[in-house]
Motif scaffolding. Structure first.
Motif, PDB file in Angstrom:
ATOM      1  N   HIS A  18     -14.274  10.551  -2.653  1.00  0.00           N
ATOM      2  CA  HIS A  18     -15.457  10.294  -3.483  1.00  0.00           C
ATOM      3  C   HIS A  18     -15.924  11.596  -4.135  1.00  0.00           C
ATOM      4  CE1 HIS A  18     -19.080   8.335  -4.859  1.00  0.00           C
ATOM      5  NE2 HIS A  18     -19.774   9.346  -4.358  1.00  0.00           N
ATOM      6  N   ARG A  19     -15.945  12.673  -3.381  1.00  0.00           N
ATOM      7  CA  ARG A  19     -16.350  13.978  -3.904  1.00  0.00           C
ATOM      8  C   ARG A  19     -15.387  14.436  -4.987  1.00  0.00           C
ATOM      9  NH1 ARG A  19     -14.096  18.336  -4.065  1.00  0.00           N
ATOM     10  NH2 ARG A  19     -12.578  17.795  -2.491  1.00  0.00           N
ATOM     11  N   PHE A  20     -14.091  14.285  -4.750  1.00  0.00           N
ATOM     12  CA  PHE A  20     -13.084  14.714  -5.713  1.00  0.00           C
ATOM     13  C   PHE A  20     -13.179  13.902  -7.000  1.00  0.00           C
ATOM     14  CE2 PHE A  20      -8.598  14.407  -7.299  1.00  0.00           C
ATOM     15  CZ  PHE A  20      -8.533  15.688  -7.814  1.00  0.00           C
ATOM     16  N   VAL A  21     -13.335  12.592  -6.884  1.00  0.00           N
ATOM     17  CA  VAL A  21     -13.449  11.734  -8.070  1.00  0.00           C
ATOM     18  C   VAL A  21     -14.673  12.128  -8.892  1.00  0.00           C
ATOM     19  CG1 VAL A  21     -13.879   9.368  -8.860  1.00  0.00           C
ATOM     20  CG2 VAL A  21     -12.118   9.800  -7.135  1.00  0.00           C
ATOM     21  N   ALA A  22     -15.798  12.332  -8.227  1.00  0.00           N
ATOM     22  CA  ALA A  22     -17.022  12.722  -8.936  1.00  0.00           C
ATOM     23  C   ALA A  22     -16.837  14.064  -9.645  1.00  0.00           C
ATOM     24  CB  ALA A  22     -18.199  12.788  -7.971  1.00  0.00           C
ATOM     25  N   SER A  23     -16.208  14.994  -8.963  1.00  0.00           N
ATOM     26  CA  SER A  23     -15.957  16.318  -9.541  1.00  0.00           C
ATOM     27  C   SER A  23     -15.017  16.222 -10.745  1.00  0.00           C
ATOM     28  CB  SER A  23     -15.354  17.229  -8.465  1.00  0.00           C
ATOM     29  OG  SER A  23     -14.915  18.430  -9.013  1.00  0.00           O
ATOM     30  N   GLU A  24     -13.965  15.420 -10.614  1.00  0.00           N
ATOM     31  CA  GLU A  24     -13.015  15.227 -11.711  1.00  0.00           C
ATOM     32  C   GLU A  24     -13.679  14.551 -12.908  1.00  0.00           C
ATOM     33  OE1 GLU A  24      -9.150  15.788 -12.255  1.00  0.00           O
ATOM     34  OE2 GLU A  24     -10.489  17.331 -11.506  1.00  0.00           O
ATOM     35  N   CYS A  25     -14.512  13.559 -12.653  1.00  0.00           N
ATOM     36  CA  CYS A  25     -15.209  12.877 -13.750  1.00  0.00           C
ATOM     37  C   CYS A  25     -16.025  13.876 -14.555  1.00  0.00           C
ATOM     38  CB  CYS A  25     -16.127  11.773 -13.207  1.00  0.00           C
ATOM     39  SG  CYS A  25     -15.271  10.311 -12.637  1.00  0.00           S
ATOM     40  N   GLU A  26     -16.752  14.710 -13.866  1.00  0.00           N
ATOM     41  CA  GLU A  26     -17.586  15.702 -14.541  1.00  0.00           C
ATOM     42  C   GLU A  26     -16.735  16.723 -15.294  1.00  0.00           C
ATOM     43  OE1 GLU A  26     -20.704  19.184 -13.276  1.00  0.00           O
ATOM     44  OE2 GLU A  26     -20.750  17.316 -12.141  1.00  0.00           O
ATOM     45  N   LEU A  28     -13.558  16.513 -16.363  1.00  0.00           N
ATOM     46  CA  LEU A  28     -12.810  15.916 -17.471  1.00  0.00           C
ATOM     47  C   LEU A  28     -13.726  15.493 -18.619  1.00  0.00           C
ATOM     48  CD1 LEU A  28     -10.255  13.905 -15.355  1.00  0.00           C
ATOM     49  CD2 LEU A  28      -9.737  15.861 -16.821  1.00  0.00           C
ATOM     50  N   ALA A  29     -14.922  15.034 -18.302  1.00  0.00           N
ATOM     51  CA  ALA A  29     -15.878  14.677 -19.353  1.00  0.00           C
ATOM     52  C   ALA A  29     -16.248  15.914 -20.167  1.00  0.00           C
ATOM     53  CB  ALA A  29     -17.120  14.034 -18.747  1.00  0.00           C
ATOM     54  N   GLN A  30     -16.454  17.037 -19.484  1.00  0.00           N
ATOM     55  CA  GLN A  30     -16.757  18.283 -20.191  1.00  0.00           C
ATOM     56  C   GLN A  30     -15.576  18.723 -21.055  1.00  0.00           C
ATOM     57  OE1 GLN A  30     -19.583  20.044 -20.513  1.00  0.00           O
ATOM     58  NE2 GLN A  30     -20.580  18.380 -19.420  1.00  0.00           N
ATOM     59  N   MET A  31     -14.359  18.590 -20.513  1.00  0.00           N
ATOM     60  CA  MET A  31     -13.167  18.964 -21.260  1.00  0.00           C
ATOM     61  C   MET A  31     -13.013  18.079 -22.496  1.00  0.00           C
ATOM     62  SD  MET A  31      -9.170  19.071 -19.992  1.00  0.00           S
ATOM     63  CE  MET A  31      -9.541  20.114 -18.598  1.00  0.00           C
ATOM     64  N   ALA A  32     -13.193  16.778 -22.327  1.00  0.00           N
ATOM     65  CA  ALA A  32     -13.070  15.847 -23.448  1.00  0.00           C
ATOM     66  C   ALA A  32     -14.127  16.142 -24.505  1.00  0.00           C
ATOM     67  CB  ALA A  32     -13.179  14.405 -22.955  1.00  0.00           C
ATOM     68  N   LYS A  33     -15.338  16.438 -24.063  1.00  0.00           N
ATOM     69  CA  LYS A  33     -16.429  16.741 -24.993  1.00  0.00           C
ATOM     70  C   LYS A  33     -16.129  18.020 -25.772  1.00  0.00           C
ATOM     71  CE  LYS A  33     -21.398  17.516 -25.116  1.00  0.00           C
ATOM     72  NZ  LYS A  33     -22.616  17.657 -24.308  1.00  0.00           N
ATOM     73  N   SER A  34     -15.651  19.050 -25.083  1.00  0.00           N
ATOM     74  CA  SER A  34     -15.379  20.321 -25.759  1.00  0.00           C
ATOM     75  C   SER A  34     -14.222  20.211 -26.742  1.00  0.00           C
ATOM     76  CB  SER A  34     -15.103  21.426 -24.741  1.00  0.00           C
ATOM     77  OG  SER A  34     -13.861  21.235 -24.115  1.00  0.00           O
ATOM     78  N   GLU A  35     -13.324  19.254 -26.523  1.00  0.00           N
ATOM     79  CA  GLU A  35     -12.181  19.044 -27.411  1.00  0.00           C
ATOM     80  C   GLU A  35     -12.422  17.906 -28.406  1.00  0.00           C
ATOM     81  OE1 GLU A  35      -9.362  20.902 -27.465  1.00  0.00           O
ATOM     82  OE2 GLU A  35     -10.160  22.184 -25.884  1.00  0.00           O
ATOM     83  N   ASN A  36     -13.647  17.360 -28.413  1.00  0.00           N
ATOM     84  CA  ASN A  36     -14.008  16.241 -29.287  1.00  0.00           C
ATOM     85  C   ASN A  36     -13.063  15.048 -29.128  1.00  0.00           C
ATOM     86  OD1 ASN A  36     -16.279  17.489 -30.492  1.00  0.00           O
ATOM     87  ND2 ASN A  36     -14.899  18.679 -31.785  1.00  0.00           N
ATOM     88  N   MET A  37     -12.746  14.726 -27.876  1.00  0.00           N
ATOM     89  CA  MET A  37     -11.868  13.599 -27.578  1.00  0.00           C
ATOM     90  C   MET A  37     -12.710  12.356 -27.321  1.00  0.00           C
ATOM     91  SD  MET A  37      -9.238  15.314 -24.931  1.00  0.00           S
ATOM     92  CE  MET A  37      -7.967  16.419 -25.440  1.00  0.00           C
ATOM     93  N   ALA A  38     -12.192  11.225 -27.738  1.00  0.00           N
ATOM     94  CA  ALA A  38     -12.904   9.962 -27.555  1.00  0.00           C
ATOM     95  C   ALA A  38     -12.290   9.166 -26.410  1.00  0.00           C
ATOM     96  CB  ALA A  38     -12.876   9.152 -28.838  1.00  0.00           C
ATOM     97  N   ILE A  39     -12.031   9.833 -25.295  1.00  0.00           N
ATOM     98  CA  ILE A  39     -11.446   9.175 -24.126  1.00  0.00           C
ATOM     99  C   ILE A  39     -12.513   9.086 -23.042  1.00  0.00           C
ATOM    100  CG2 ILE A  39      -9.734   9.377 -22.283  1.00  0.00           C
ATOM    101  CD1 ILE A  39      -7.863  10.674 -24.264  1.00  0.00           C
ATOM    102  N   VAL A  40     -12.655   7.899 -22.470  1.00  0.00           N
ATOM    103  CA  VAL A  40     -13.616   7.704 -21.387  1.00  0.00           C
ATOM    104  C   VAL A  40     -12.973   8.167 -20.086  1.00  0.00           C
ATOM    105  CG1 VAL A  40     -14.952   6.003 -20.104  1.00  0.00           C
ATOM    106  CG2 VAL A  40     -14.685   5.766 -22.576  1.00  0.00           C
ATOM    107  N   THR A  41     -13.611   9.117 -19.431  1.00  0.00           N
ATOM    108  CA  THR A  41     -13.080   9.645 -18.171  1.00  0.00           C
ATOM    109  C   THR A  41     -14.027   9.268 -17.042  1.00  0.00           C
ATOM    110  OG1 THR A  41     -14.160  11.759 -18.580  1.00  0.00           O
ATOM    111  CG2 THR A  41     -11.870  11.558 -19.280  1.00  0.00           C
ATOM    112  N   ASP A  42     -14.181   7.964 -16.833  1.00  0.00           N
ATOM    113  CA  ASP A  42     -15.056   7.495 -15.764  1.00  0.00           C
ATOM    114  C   ASP A  42     -14.293   7.451 -14.443  1.00  0.00           C
ATOM    115  OD1 ASP A  42     -13.391   5.308 -16.088  1.00  0.00           O
ATOM    116  OD2 ASP A  42     -14.978   3.930 -16.662  1.00  0.00           O
ATOM    117  N   ALA A  43     -14.976   7.030 -13.393  1.00  0.00           N
ATOM    118  CA  ALA A  43     -14.375   7.014 -12.061  1.00  0.00           C
ATOM    119  C   ALA A  43     -13.142   6.123 -12.011  1.00  0.00           C
ATOM    120  CB  ALA A  43     -15.409   6.572 -11.030  1.00  0.00           C
ATOM    121  N   ARG A  44     -13.161   5.016 -12.709  1.00  0.00           N
ATOM    122  CA  ARG A  44     -12.000   4.121 -12.706  1.00  0.00           C
ATOM    123  C   ARG A  44     -10.794   4.809 -13.341  1.00  0.00           C
ATOM    124  NH1 ARG A  44     -12.886  -1.260 -15.800  1.00  0.00           N
ATOM    125  NH2 ARG A  44     -12.406   0.124 -17.517  1.00  0.00           N
TER     126      ARG A  44
END
Length: 110
Positions: A18-26, A28-44
């Protein structure tokens, strides 16, 4: 002597996941945002990457994070047939597979 029962070990493993998934979500979301990517990086999405990465021999959190990085960078086309050749290789460790795929990505972006 400390004894850890099986159910306690499962609870620790679940909490760590659970900790790893939450950390990865955060992350990857930052990475996608900084690269202007339109990919949803949610827990699923992250869990799907963890399951897929484990099926290809990635075991550590570092390897699973690198695998999700590739998924994010390559999008819905990952893995392609050439990637599967590497990912399904029984001769390579998980980190070796990632090194090969990351090397291919670096060469393609030149």
């Amino acid at each position: 002597m400390l004894k850890i029962r099986h159910n306690q070990l499962e609870a620790l493993s679940a909490a760590n996941m659970h900790r790893f998934v939450a950390s990865e979500c955060e992350r990857l979301a930052q990475m996608a945002k900084s690269e202007n990517m339109a990919i949803v990086t949610d827990a699923r999405w992250v869990r799907a990457g963890i399951e897929s990465g484990r099926a290809y021999g990635m075991d550590s959190e570092d390897e699973l994070a690198r695998y999700n990085d590739l998924r994010l960078a390559l999008g819905n086309n990952f893995p392609e047939p050439d990637d599967l050749e590497v990912l399904e290789s029984a001769e390579l460790w998980g980190w070796q597979k990632l090194d090969e795929l990351e090397g291919r990505l670096a060469m393609a972006s030149k």
